[in-house]
Design an enzyme around this catalytic site. Sequence first.
Site, short mmCIF file in Angstrom:
data_model
loop_
_atom_site.label_atom_id
_atom_site.label_comp_id
_atom_site.label_asym_id
_atom_site.label_seq_id
_atom_site.Cartn_x
_atom_site.Cartn_y
_atom_site.Cartn_z
N HIS A 25 0.84 -1.20 0.00
CA HIS A 25 0.00 0.00 0.00
C HIS A 25 0.87 1.26 0.00
O HIS A 25 0.71 2.12 0.87
CB HIS A 25 -0.93 0.03 1.22
CG HIS A 25 -2.22 -0.70 1.01
ND1 HIS A 25 -3.00 -1.16 2.05
CD2 HIS A 25 -2.88 -1.05 -0.11
CE1 HIS A 25 -4.06 -1.77 1.56
NE2 HIS A 25 -4.02 -1.72 0.25
N HIS A 81 -12.92 -7.58 -5.99
CA HIS A 81 -12.30 -6.31 -5.57
C HIS A 81 -11.43 -5.77 -6.70
O HIS A 81 -10.73 -6.53 -7.37
CB HIS A 81 -11.45 -6.60 -4.32
CG HIS A 81 -10.80 -5.43 -3.68
ND1 HIS A 81 -11.24 -4.14 -3.78
CD2 HIS A 81 -9.68 -5.38 -2.88
CE1 HIS A 81 -10.45 -3.35 -3.08
NE2 HIS A 81 -9.49 -4.08 -2.54
N GLU A 83 -8.83 -3.59 -6.44
CA GLU A 83 -7.44 -3.21 -6.13
C GLU A 83 -6.47 -4.15 -6.85
O GLU A 83 -6.71 -5.36 -6.97
CB GLU A 83 -7.20 -3.22 -4.61
CG GLU A 83 -6.02 -2.34 -4.23
CD GLU A 83 -5.94 -2.02 -2.73
OE1 GLU A 83 -6.72 -2.57 -1.94
OE2 GLU A 83 -5.06 -1.22 -2.38
N ASP A 85 -3.73 -5.65 -6.45
CA ASP A 85 -3.12 -6.88 -5.94
C ASP A 85 -4.03 -8.09 -6.21
O ASP A 85 -3.58 -9.24 -6.11
CB ASP A 85 -2.74 -6.78 -4.45
CG ASP A 85 -3.84 -6.26 -3.57
OD1 ASP A 85 -4.67 -5.47 -4.04
OD2 ASP A 85 -3.87 -6.63 -2.38
N HIS A 147 -12.78 -3.49 1.94
CA HIS A 147 -12.45 -2.18 2.46
C HIS A 147 -12.51 -1.08 1.40
O HIS A 147 -12.12 0.06 1.68
CB HIS A 147 -11.04 -2.22 3.10
CG HIS A 147 -9.92 -2.40 2.10
ND1 HIS A 147 -8.87 -1.52 2.03
CD2 HIS A 147 -9.71 -3.29 1.13
CE1 HIS A 147 -8.02 -1.91 1.08
NE2 HIS A 147 -8.53 -2.97 0.52
N ASP A 166 -10.43 -9.34 0.82
CA ASP A 166 -9.47 -8.82 1.80
C ASP A 166 -9.87 -9.11 3.26
O ASP A 166 -8.99 -9.19 4.13
CB ASP A 166 -9.31 -7.31 1.64
CG ASP A 166 -8.33 -6.94 0.54
OD1 ASP A 166 -7.37 -7.70 0.31
OD2 ASP A 166 -8.53 -5.90 -0.11
N TYR A 194 -3.09 -6.66 10.27
CA TYR A 194 -3.86 -6.38 9.04
C TYR A 194 -5.13 -5.59 9.39
O TYR A 194 -5.46 -4.59 8.75
CB TYR A 194 -4.22 -7.73 8.41
CG TYR A 194 -4.84 -7.69 7.05
CD1 TYR A 194 -4.06 -7.84 5.90
CD2 TYR A 194 -6.21 -7.58 6.90
CE1 TYR A 194 -4.64 -7.84 4.66
CE2 TYR A 194 -6.80 -7.58 5.66
CZ TYR A 194 -6.01 -7.71 4.53
OH TYR A 194 -6.58 -7.71 3.29
N HIS A 227 -5.65 -12.85 0.99
CA HIS A 227 -4.25 -12.78 1.44
C HIS A 227 -4.04 -13.79 2.56
O HIS A 227 -4.85 -13.88 3.49
CB HIS A 227 -3.92 -11.40 2.02
CG HIS A 227 -3.91 -10.29 1.03
ND1 HIS A 227 -2.98 -10.17 0.02
CD2 HIS A 227 -4.74 -9.23 0.89
CE1 HIS A 227 -3.22 -9.08 -0.69
NE2 HIS A 227 -4.29 -8.49 -0.19
FE1 FEO Z 1 -7.70 -4.17 -1.08
FE2 FEO Z 1 -5.63 -6.85 -1.01
O1 FEO Z 1 -6.41 -5.34 -1.73
#
Ligand code: FEO
Length: 396
Positions: A25, A81, A83, A85, A147, A166, A194, A227
């Site tokens: 991030h 999601h 994002e 990643d 998130h 996430d 986290y 993750h």
């Molecule tokens: Fe919100 Fe693991 O990305």
Amino acid sequence: MSQSVEIKKGVYWVGVVDWTVRSFHGHTYSTPRGTTYNAYLIVDEKIALVDTVLGSFGPEMLDKIREIVDPSKIDYVIANHVETDHSGALPELMKLCPKAKVIGTQKCKEGLYKNYYGNWDFQVVKTGDTLKLGKKTLTFIEAPMIHWPDSMFTYCKEEELLLPNDAFGQHYASSHRFNDQVDSSELMDEAKKYYANILWPLSSVILRKIDEVLKLNLPVSMIAPSHGIIWRKNPFQIVNTYAGWAKQETQPKVVIVYETMWGSTQKMARIITDSLIEQDLEVKLFDVNSSDRTEVFKEMLDSKGFLFGSSTHDNGMLPNLAGFLALLKGFKAKGRVAGVFGSYGWAGGAVKEIEDLLKSSGIEVAVGSCSAKFVPDEKETAACVQFARDFAAKIK
Ligand code: FEO
């Protein structure tokens, strides 16, 4: 090369382990234990891939998919999601299965387009919408602000499997995939870090979503986040732990964070620390300049008391503590008690600036402050001890 892993009948982990990443991030999050990007391939009459991986790991994910099916056979790509990643490998994947339907929320559709400008067949879904793959059915649950606004959970009722992206994740690289295979204190430490660093500001939304999902009474025997480690042994343990964090439940514990110029504020920090320990409180002391900020926020998540100290510089606090407190403001910490201390030479200023910042962050400054001119003398040392005792009384 690591292999795909069948986590449920016909459901395969096809993610990657990023052993060497040390920040995330945009360097706001340190990852000393690395991370994983988890993608899941669901094989039935129709084939669905839930999420992808960071773009640079796309070839590794595709190799894992090829162990099971030809990627061109994928019918659906579920994007929980936007994002990168989790979506970074999507453009590469879509070249191999251009007719696959991409499925996600409206915000996900908008976000993926603005990231990749792909001309993909996109199906927008809402909470309760289902997708039949054959024997298995996927149900979608929108999870805005857990998130990001686009976030979504996918649930497979036949396998009692929740894929919450996430949520419930950890930045934790491992040769194992399941929570019963790894050191549980390491795992919970990473889960807590986290939550503190990514989800803490969203606690009220998380609490409502946990309530909403529990009321659905969905059988869940496995929670597989995007993750880290998959929760298969007692998966509701992490849900209940999240509920406690989201309620901002705290312990009688004090985190002290300071920045010192010539050592006087540090001296005050050590006197206060020892005095709090004498009052039977758990204390964690951090010099902001030699500490991992991600770790400090983790310690603050369940701490009732926060103490901040700074030497005065140009009538204000030192700059690295200022940066730390600016991040803390965004966390919207509730139910905490704070206090401030610091040293000065010519004129003070740091203590007042910190107090004002804490008040504007919604954090109660319960026992005022404690100051020392240059090196604390006997009287100022006694004042630090009394300050710590008064603070301890508010924490216990
Ligand atoms: Fe919100 Fe693991 O990305």
